[in-house]
Design an enzyme around this catalytic site. Structure first.
Site, short mmCIF file in Angstrom:
data_model
loop_
_atom_site.label_atom_id
_atom_site.label_comp_id
_atom_site.label_asym_id
_atom_site.label_seq_id
_atom_site.Cartn_x
_atom_site.Cartn_y
_atom_site.Cartn_z
N CYS A 34 -3.78 1.78 3.60
CA CYS A 34 -5.06 0.76 3.50
C CYS A 34 -5.00 -0.56 3.25
CB CYS A 34 -5.80 1.48 2.29
SG CYS A 34 -6.07 3.26 2.30
N GLY A 69 23.79 -10.11 10.24
CA GLY A 69 23.09 -8.89 9.99
C GLY A 69 22.36 -8.42 11.27
N ARG A 101 7.99 -5.72 9.18
CA ARG A 101 8.16 -7.04 10.03
C ARG A 101 7.12 -7.31 10.72
NH1 ARG A 101 11.13 -7.15 13.83
NH2 ARG A 101 11.75 -9.61 13.44
N GLU A 111 28.30 -14.14 8.57
CA GLU A 111 27.36 -13.37 7.52
C GLU A 111 26.42 -12.73 8.71
OE1 GLU A 111 25.65 -16.01 4.74
OE2 GLU A 111 27.69 -15.90 3.58
C1 LIG Z 1 19.72 -12.78 5.32
C2 LIG Z 1 21.21 -13.52 5.37
C3 LIG Z 1 22.04 -13.40 6.30
C4 LIG Z 1 22.00 -12.26 7.75
O1 LIG Z 1 21.22 -13.07 8.42
P1 LIG Z 1 20.92 -12.38 9.97
O2 LIG Z 1 19.89 -13.17 10.73
O3 LIG Z 1 20.44 -11.14 9.80
O4 LIG Z 1 22.05 -12.59 10.79
C5 LIG Z 1 23.25 -14.04 6.10
N1 LIG Z 1 23.43 -14.88 5.17
C6 LIG Z 1 22.71 -15.09 4.07
C7 LIG Z 1 22.79 -15.87 3.07
C8 LIG Z 1 21.34 -14.38 4.35
O5 LIG Z 1 20.35 -14.33 3.14
#
Ligand SMILES: *Cc1c(COP(=O)(O)O)cnc(C)c1O
Length: 416
Positions: free
Chosen positions: A342, A275, A312, A273
């Site tokens: 603000c 991102g 961030r 997973e």
């Molecule tokens: C946010 C999240 C990700 C992605 O994390 P990255 O650090 O962006 O790779 C994967 N799995 C779950 C369950 C998440 O909450």
């Protein structure tokens, strides 16, 4: 490796000068490089080419339809955490059988939507959620494919707000409880136990916590199989870090070695997973300088992007590199780059050494492709900014800048 580079004094995204996009689309604005996203996806996926695997892109890191569509067309699935993300993933053409649903607080209507759609699996995060999914699947007269998200209690050594696999975090269930949940699930008529899952945090810069977490869940897989409960999918989550400043995160190939060794063979399909590692360095936030202002102890560069566009730095005290869109040999000074919102927490950079930039000049906040736009808000009634995708020498607006009408959409006067 990404496609944001200077040609002469001008910052380019692929073959397009960033300044040209800013002239046409206005600022603030996110610019994404399609070739960078593709490259990162390919490198990640190819690191696991020797095993059966599915890369479910974490939709929350960048949920723009164009990004999801691009990744989906390359074979990616999606890791979603809400009904809204499911909707986006489907709109982008990602097949439901490549979608996994994570998150501690799935509502009944979201569970129903996902069951109706036929997603690959639910990553179950509590005993009550297990009951809910069973109940809804029974009403719908079908079987819900599930995995249990295990909290392996491993320290990812990252910012506390993005650690998720420690005992004290709200995510997943401890190993011992997971065993109980699996036993219960195996006896529930409308559940189909298909997988196991963990996700220990984000922006990890060492492979060791990944290895440790996977060893712990594989240990549990062994115990489950001894009881006749088998899993087809091992979902190891996301979390691989990227370079923002001077970090040295593992290469996808090193990450792959660690994961594969910890999984230790077998016929199971691995699910990832990722991102940030796919999109983080594939996007920048472009802003224009409004004013320079000298405080009593600090130099402020006030720009037209703010914490509502990119949170961030404010939320995680995260460092993001800032580059002038047109290089200059003017002297560099230490500045805070701040926005118009603000709040004193409204900064994009603190104590950065930047060449003096005058009003009207452009700067780029680098590494803004993940957790940038999706976390944007309209705070201070600032319309959310535009997003642009570039490939080679072409660019297209993939999300319009919001208007003042967008700000009040759905609002009405109280007739009381
Ligand atoms: C946010 C999240 C990700 C992605 O994390 P990255 O650090 O962006 O790779 C994967 N799995 C779950 C369950 C998440 O909450």
């Amino acid at each position: 490796m990404n496609y944001f580079n200077y040609q002469g004094n001008e910052l380019y995204c692929e073959d397009v000068p960033v300044a040209r996009i800013a002239e046409e689309v206005g600022t603030p604005l996110y610019v994404y490089s399609a070739s960078t996203i593709e490259r990162h996806y390919r490198v990640f996926s190819e690191a696991f080419s020797e095993v059966d695997h599915l890369v479910c892109f974490s939709a929350k890191s960048n949920s723009n339809l164009a990004v999801l569509k691009l990744l989906g067309s390359m074979g990616a699935g999606a890791d979603i955490v809400s009904g809204g993300e499911l909707y986006r993933a489907l709109q982008a053409g990602i097949p439901p059988d490549r979608i996994v649903f994570s998150g501690v607080g799935k509502r009944d209507d979201e569970i129903r939507y996902a069951l109706d759609t036929g997603i690959l699996m639910f990553n179950i995060e509590s005993s009550e959620e297990l009951q809910s999914v069973q109940g809804i699947a029974r009403e719908m007269d079908l079987k819900a494919p599930i995995a249990v998200r295990v909290n392996p209690d491993v320290d990812p050594k990252t910012h506390p707000y993005i650690s998720t696999g420690l005992e004290k975090n709200k995510f997943g269930v401890p190993v011992t409880e997971a065993l109980t949940l699996y036993r219960q699930a195996a006896d529930m008529p409308n559940l189909d136990v298909v997988g196991i899952d963990c996700h220990i945090g984000s922006q990890l810069t060492s492979v060791h916590p990944f290895g440790e977490a996977v060893r712990r869940i594989m240990d549990l897989v062994g115990r489950l199989e001894a009881e006749g409960i088998s899993v087809r999918y091992v979902d190891v989550g996301g979390g691989l870090g990227i370079v923002y400043n001077n970090e040295s995160p593992p290469l996808p190939s090193t990450y792959a070695e660690t994961i594969l060794e910890a999984v230790g063979g077998g016929e199971r399909t691995l699910i990832f997973e990722p991102g940030r590692v796919i999109v983080g360095n594939a996007g920048v936030l472009v802003a224009r300088v409004l004013y320079n202002k000298k405080g009593a102890t600090k130099n402020f560069v006030i720009v037209d992007a703010a914490m509502n566009d990119l949170i961030r730095p404010s939320l995680y005290d995260a460092y993001q590199e800032i580059k002038p869109v047109t290089k200059t040999d003017r002297e560099a000074i230490v500045v805070d780059v701040v926005g118009p919102v603000c709040e004193s927490a409204d900064f994009l950079a603190r104590d950065h050494l930047l060449p003096r930039l005058g009003s009207g000049e452009l700067l780029a906040v680098m590494s803004a492709g993940a957790y940038g736009f999706p976390m944007a808000s309209q705070y201070n009634s600032r319309p959310r900014c535009a997003e642009v995708m570039v490939r080679d020498s072409r660019f297209e607006v993939v999300r319009d800048r919001e208007t003042y009408q967008d700000l009040i959409r759905g609002e009405r006067f109280f007739e009381g």
